[in-house]
Design a protein around this motif. Sequence first.
Motif, PDB file in Angstrom:
ATOM      1  N   HIS A  96     189.376 -18.082  10.776  1.00  0.00           N
ATOM      2  CA  HIS A  96     190.503 -17.174  10.979  1.00  0.00           C
ATOM      3  C   HIS A  96     190.385 -16.032   9.986  1.00  0.00           C
ATOM      4  O   HIS A  96     190.564 -16.218   8.786  1.00  0.00           O
ATOM      5  CB  HIS A  96     191.835 -17.913  10.765  1.00  0.00           C
ATOM      6  N   ARG A  97     190.074 -14.810  10.484  1.00  0.00           N
ATOM      7  CA  ARG A  97     189.811 -13.677   9.592  1.00  0.00           C
ATOM      8  C   ARG A  97     190.921 -12.636   9.701  1.00  0.00           C
ATOM      9  O   ARG A  97     191.318 -12.233  10.787  1.00  0.00           O
ATOM     10  CB  ARG A  97     188.458 -13.038   9.932  1.00  0.00           C
ATOM     11  N   ASP A  98     191.385 -12.173   8.530  1.00  0.00           N
ATOM     12  CA  ASP A  98     192.469 -11.200   8.471  1.00  0.00           C
ATOM     13  C   ASP A  98     191.901  -9.793   8.346  1.00  0.00           C
ATOM     14  O   ASP A  98     190.772  -9.588   7.889  1.00  0.00           O
ATOM     15  CB  ASP A  98     193.368 -11.504   7.262  1.00  0.00           C
ATOM     16  N   LEU A 269     199.380 -24.202   9.778  1.00  0.00           N
ATOM     17  CA  LEU A 269     198.569 -24.597   8.627  1.00  0.00           C
ATOM     18  C   LEU A 269     197.502 -23.561   8.312  1.00  0.00           C
ATOM     19  O   LEU A 269     197.087 -23.430   7.155  1.00  0.00           O
ATOM     20  CB  LEU A 269     197.894 -25.947   8.899  1.00  0.00           C
ATOM     21  N   SER A 270     197.036 -22.848   9.329  1.00  0.00           N
ATOM     22  CA  SER A 270     195.931 -21.916   9.127  1.00  0.00           C
ATOM     23  C   SER A 270     196.126 -20.676   9.979  1.00  0.00           C
ATOM     24  O   SER A 270     196.224 -20.765  11.199  1.00  0.00           O
ATOM     25  CB  SER A 270     194.596 -22.585   9.485  1.00  0.00           C
ATOM     26  N   LEU A 271     196.169 -19.517   9.306  1.00  0.00           N
ATOM     27  CA  LEU A 271     196.249 -18.233   9.988  1.00  0.00           C
ATOM     28  C   LEU A 271     195.267 -17.267   9.328  1.00  0.00           C
ATOM     29  O   LEU A 271     194.815 -17.506   8.199  1.00  0.00           O
ATOM     30  CB  LEU A 271     197.677 -17.676   9.922  1.00  0.00           C
ATOM     31  N   PRO A 272     194.905 -16.176  10.010  1.00  0.00           N
ATOM     32  CA  PRO A 272     193.999 -15.200   9.399  1.00  0.00           C
ATOM     33  C   PRO A 272     194.496 -14.757   8.021  1.00  0.00           C
ATOM     34  O   PRO A 272     195.656 -14.388   7.863  1.00  0.00           O
ATOM     35  CB  PRO A 272     194.026 -14.043  10.406  1.00  0.00           C
ATOM     36  N   GLY A 273     193.618 -14.832   7.040  1.00  0.00           N
ATOM     37  CA  GLY A 273     193.962 -14.486   5.663  1.00  0.00           C
ATOM     38  C   GLY A 273     194.042 -15.687   4.748  1.00  0.00           C
ATOM     39  O   GLY A 273     193.998 -15.554   3.519  1.00  0.00           O
TER      40      GLY A 273
END
Length: 461
Positions: A96-98, A269-273
Amino acid sequence: MSRPSPTESTTAAQTAAMDAREAALEALRDMYCNRADVTGYDIGFKRIGGLATTKVCLRVHVDAKLPEDELDPATRIVRLINGFPVDVVASTYKVHRDQGDSQNTGATTLLSGSPCQRRGAKAGTIGAIAMDRATGKPGILSNWHVLSSPEGADSDLVYGHSTAALPIARLKKSMLSRHGDAAFAPLSGATPWHPTLKQLNLPLTGVAPAALGRILCKYGRTTGLTRARVDGIGTYKVVHTLPNGRRKTVEIDGFRLIPQDLAAPQAALSLPGDSGACWIDPDTGDAVGLHMAGEGDDWPEGDCALACHMDRVLECLDLRLATLSDLHSTKQTPEATKPVNALHMVPGINSSAAAFAPRTVSDTDQIFSVQGNIWTEFLKTMLAQHPEFVQIPFDIEDAVADYFGYGTSGEALHAIVLASPAFLRDGAVPDQAVLTREVTFRGVCFRIAEAYRARGYCVTA
């Protein structure tokens, strides 16, 4: 010969059972590692109706589960291997990339959970402050796909909340292998740090292995403070999307986490950034893993996260976690901040001082160069004018915009040249508009050299 105690016998039996299960897991991996629809293999909790139970089994992760009557017997996953039951979990994993550059400047002290990024790359999270065992210097630990990635290179500048601010570190070493997705960048020293988890102010006291059912927490750039339960430990296929749009799948050993309470799901639990955040045991302060991925877009069974093992990352990169003792020992005044004697004096203040540059082309016995003289004088003057740069390891090839911004550097560069007694005395002061067009510090120094040559001085590269 004395008989082993009941405790010793129990421990030996548990160790033997664990070794046998690990061997069965590796056999399972050997069977399915080349299948495109398989996304991982681990030891974890059996799932019934999409929910985890307390029963431990071996698991094969696939991108989609089909009803039993639709399965091809030739591709059916085995239900038993070496005497251990096997479950099938529908699950895909990706990085996951911000986009980067937060609008909130945030705190200046670097913590586990502070933001980090490289110019032109996606943003992530600082997992921990670590110490380089080889040099004894502190730095930030995050993911390879945050601080390095395919387009990155050693010595790339690393920033905090925004690339418009001053850089905080330089990339030194990284890894993307079965042992982990991680990178380390030594700090410039200009930014304060503390070896604690953001918001909880929890010191990172050590390193511990992942254990099934263990409750961990992390602070991510995007999701903030989250808690989760270790649901599986094994090997997972993580999809990385490259700058050219192509995808690269990497097998990485680690552990899988799911929401602490499935009946009452919390925020994601997991998002970009969030990439690079450290999963920590809130009861002990032990660092367990480095957050590296989350669920894929097409995973139907809820939220999850993946982390690589912290102990393996530290071993492979030759690092250790920073402690409060390290914080105190690195608070000493660096050599760069001590007063230095001026390299070149203004005539009349020290009449015995040698001329900075050769006076004429005929002075062949004196070597005056861009790299050795002009860059040295420019750097010394810049550090005197900008003490916030004093601990940054500058290189003549660095981009000017990294420090003074795009299209606005001319005024700052012109002020630095004017502040140099040597350049001002010799009349080697390029126009501000000329300096604005330069991309690197080497280009700036060549413009100063041209000003010297125009006045009859001998300057070499």
